[in-house]
Write an enzyme that holds these catalytic residues in place. Structure first.
Site, PDB file in Angstrom:
ATOM      1  N   ASP A 127       0.522  -1.299  -0.064  1.00 16.44           N
ATOM      2  CA  ASP A 127      -0.069  -0.098  -0.020  1.00 16.44           C
ATOM      3  C   ASP A 127       0.780   1.401   0.007  1.00 16.44           C
ATOM      4  O   ASP A 127       0.419   2.288  -0.380  1.00 16.44           O
ATOM      5  CB  ASP A 127      -0.834  -0.070   1.295  1.00 16.44           C
ATOM      6  CG  ASP A 127      -2.281  -0.356   0.855  1.00 16.44           C
ATOM      7  OD1 ASP A 127      -2.675  -0.204  -0.214  1.00 16.44           O
ATOM      8  OD2 ASP A 127      -3.011  -0.687   1.991  1.00 16.44           O
ATOM      9  N   HIS A 187     -10.517   8.044   1.174  1.00 18.31           N
ATOM     10  CA  HIS A 187     -10.715   6.584   1.605  1.00 18.31           C
ATOM     11  C   HIS A 187     -11.597   6.453   2.858  1.00 18.31           C
ATOM     12  O   HIS A 187     -10.660   6.470   3.846  1.00 18.31           O
ATOM     13  CB  HIS A 187      -9.661   5.978   1.262  1.00 18.31           C
ATOM     14  CG  HIS A 187      -9.985   4.280   1.477  1.00 18.31           C
ATOM     15  ND1 HIS A 187     -10.608   3.453   0.267  1.00 18.31           N
ATOM     16  CD2 HIS A 187      -9.644   3.499   2.524  1.00 18.31           C
ATOM     17  CE1 HIS A 187     -10.839   2.297   0.944  1.00 18.31           C
ATOM     18  NE2 HIS A 187     -10.080   2.027   2.125  1.00 18.31           N
ATOM     19  N   GLY A 191     -10.608   1.821   8.602  1.00 20.78           N
ATOM     20  CA  GLY A 191      -9.578   2.480   8.413  1.00 20.78           C
ATOM     21  C   GLY A 191      -9.894   3.584   7.484  1.00 20.78           C
ATOM     22  O   GLY A 191     -10.380   3.332   6.530  1.00 20.78           O
ATOM     23  N   MET A 203     -19.609   2.991  12.290  1.00 19.46           N
ATOM     24  CA  MET A 203     -20.209   4.187  11.812  1.00 19.46           C
ATOM     25  C   MET A 203     -21.872   4.357  11.371  1.00 19.46           C
ATOM     26  O   MET A 203     -22.380   5.373  12.120  1.00 19.46           O
ATOM     27  CB  MET A 203     -19.516   4.763  10.547  1.00 19.46           C
ATOM     28  CG  MET A 203     -19.914   6.125  10.248  1.00 19.46           C
ATOM     29  SD  MET A 203     -19.829   7.394  11.598  1.00 19.46           S
ATOM     30  CE  MET A 203     -18.170   7.860  11.371  1.00 19.46           C
TER      31      MET A 203
END
Length: 350
Positions: free
Chosen positions: A94, A153, A157, A228
């Site tokens: 990444d 994004h 995470g 969330m």
């Protein structure tokens, strides 16, 4: 291309028996290569790398830099290797997308012994998600000229990336994925002096602090959990902890979006991806509303019903806004192909 979801967070679910069952149901399917996503290269790997014993040992040595991900990713490597012994495993990182960060963006103002002796610098993460978001969003816009892209994004995470002409210019995560935005269990940016104070003035051990920062902070530290969707539902009903958790999350998000836009000197396109960015229409609406001073506007009906890759900004908006599904697998395949990591497998076919 046969695709299997082997995300690091679900590694424990893909036990050896499940892989064996999978091969049976696929009629003897055996991949020529398997791409493994690793969060952190640690400055050791420059790009997609074929996994052998030495590479695996180096990867294991990087576990402390991203403990939530790397241990599980290595379990996947071992499990897949046992199930498909003739396949070539390729580690994709990444951090690779952010290797273009300018020195001013990746350098911390800390003693040189820390920077040079321990490699303490900003690496940045979610590279495949940001790479794909930039490419795919440009496709959605078609012929519209785009130079400066803000990729958001947002999931368990979360990170932002400032991308200029397809090149990463700045990002919110740092030396580890703990930095930057408020996340499900990670706090994002915290005053390092506060952490030092806790270590000096309390009985908290460094290992305990590391665990709490990874697993018990972020939304979880405020609302008691990191979901969330549940937090926004509870906040809508007036639950004080949920309201605070969402407001803290949004405050940090908007602030960091502004910082990314400032370092780029403007923005042409904002992209929302990840579980929250892709599905939470209210979060997108609140974030873009805070950027109203840029004349950024989204269509409320389109935003509310968006369920696939699509443009959600209004015709008169000065900033285009796109929502899309993060396809890190596609970005990984492109990266491995461009780096020549798949050449050996391709040559076997010829």
């Amino acid at each position: 291309m046969q695709q299997i979801d082997t995300g690091a967070d679900s590694a424990l679910e893909w036990t050896a028996p499940r892989w064996q069952d999978f091969t049976k149901t696929q009629g003897g399917f055996t991949p020529e290569f398997v791409l493994h996503r690793f969060v952190h290269s640690g400055g050791v790997f420059a790009g997609p790398t074929r996994i052998d014993a030495a590479v695996r040992a180096n990867l294991e040595g990087l576990t402390s830099l991203a403990p939530l991900h790397t241990k599980n990713a290595l379990k996947i490597v071992d499990t897949v290797a046992a199930a498909f012994p003739l396949s070539t495993g390729i580690a994709c990182f990444d951090t690779t997308f952010h290797e273009t960060l300018p020195q001013a963006a990746f350098t911390y103002a800390i003693p040189s012994a820390w920077r040079e002796g321990h490699g303490i610098r900003k690496y940045g993460f979610h590279g495949f998600a940001h790479d794909y978001a930039d490419t795919r969003a440009r496709e959605i816009l078609g012929q519209s000229p785009v130079s400066k892209v803000l990729s958001c994004h947002l999931g368990s995470g979360a990170s932002l990336a400032a991308i200029i002409d397809g090149v990463s210019f700045d990002t919110t995560m740092g030396f580890t994925p703990v930095d930057g935005l408020v996340m499900a269990t990670r706090p994002g940016s915290v005053d390092p002096g506060a952490l030092a104070w806790l270590l000096v003035n309390t009985s908290l051990r460094p290992s305990e602090m590391a665990h709490l920062l990874e697993h018990s902070s972020g939304l979880t530290g405020i609302a008691g959990h990191g979901d969330m969707k549940l937090i926004m539902t509870a906040a809508g009903k007036g639950d004080p902890e949920a309201v605070l958790a969402y407001e803290v999350w949004l405050h940090r998000l908007v602030g960091e979006m502004g910082r990314m836009i400032a370092v780029m000197g403007g923005v042409d396109l904002i992209v929302f991806g990840g579980g929250i960015g892709n599905h939470a229409w209210q979060a997108r609406s609140d974030a873009v509303a805070a950027l109203g001073f840029l004349n950024a506007r989204i269509d409320p009906d389109t935003n509310r019903t968006a369920h696939e890759d699509m443009l959600i900004s209004t015709h008169d908006s000065a900033v285009a806004t796109v929502v899309l599904e993060a396809r890190e697998d596609i970005a990984m395949l492109r990266s491995a192909g461009a780096a020549g990591a798949l050449q050996e497998s391709q040559s076997k076919e010829q």
